[in-house]
Design an enzyme around this catalytic site. Sequence first.
Site, PDB file in Angstrom:
ATOM      1  N   CYS A 181       0.777  -0.995   0.004  1.00 31.74           N
ATOM      2  CA  CYS A 181       0.069   0.102   0.134  1.00 31.74           C
ATOM      3  C   CYS A 181       0.993   1.139   0.309  1.00 31.74           C
ATOM      4  CB  CYS A 181      -0.724   0.349   1.320  1.00 31.74           C
ATOM      5  SG  CYS A 181      -1.876   1.505   1.109  1.00 31.74           S
ATOM      6  N   VAL A 182       0.841   2.318  -0.948  1.00 36.37           N
ATOM      7  CA  VAL A 182       1.668   3.042  -1.274  1.00 36.37           C
ATOM      8  C   VAL A 182       0.725   4.323  -1.417  1.00 36.37           C
ATOM      9  CG1 VAL A 182       3.257   1.807  -2.150  1.00 36.37           C
ATOM     10  CG2 VAL A 182       1.916   2.731  -3.665  1.00 36.37           C
TER      11      VAL A 182
END
Length: 201
Positions: A181-182
């Site tokens: 998750c970025v």
Amino acid sequence: YTLPGRNTMMLGRRSSIPNLCLFLTFLCVHTVQAFHIFPANHLDNKVTQLKAAKGAPTFQRLLTKMAEKSTDGPDISEVQSSDAPAPVGPYSQAVRVGDVLYCSGQVALDPSTGEMVGDGDVEAETRQALKNLRAVLTAAGTTPSKVVRTTVFLADLADFAKVNVIYAEFFDGPVSPARACVQVAALPKAARVEIDCIVAL
């Protein structure tokens, strides 16, 4: 040889040639396999053909073919769903490679209108993005429980907790997918979330 006659000697030599050729081929095959130059099944097939042919010209042709690296690869096919947004660029909704499915990222586009839903509400966008993703999985004949890897792209990492609750409802199988998750600078259509995945079929 037990008989000294010339004809007998010549006959014995002729009969030993195919055996010698097969032995040399066997030696070459195992040497090549040891160094992983060609796939084992490619070479085994050639040896089988050689044993069936047992002819000097055929033997030479097969040796030549053995030097050609096999170009056979996995089957590659496109997966499309009318219940998911149509691609807006040179990409596919998903691509199947053998027993693996690679799904493109989905944002909160309504497939019937091509417009974003949610009016900037990240929870509504997450539900629509996952709905689109489910449509692609269904078209491929699979389910979220087969997903092994996801990537979640957020316009603002502060939305992570909200997205994570809805994400957990979608991926509720016994084994959760691996995930990254970025936060990104921007997403297509000013989306707040985008999700892609990889599936083991």
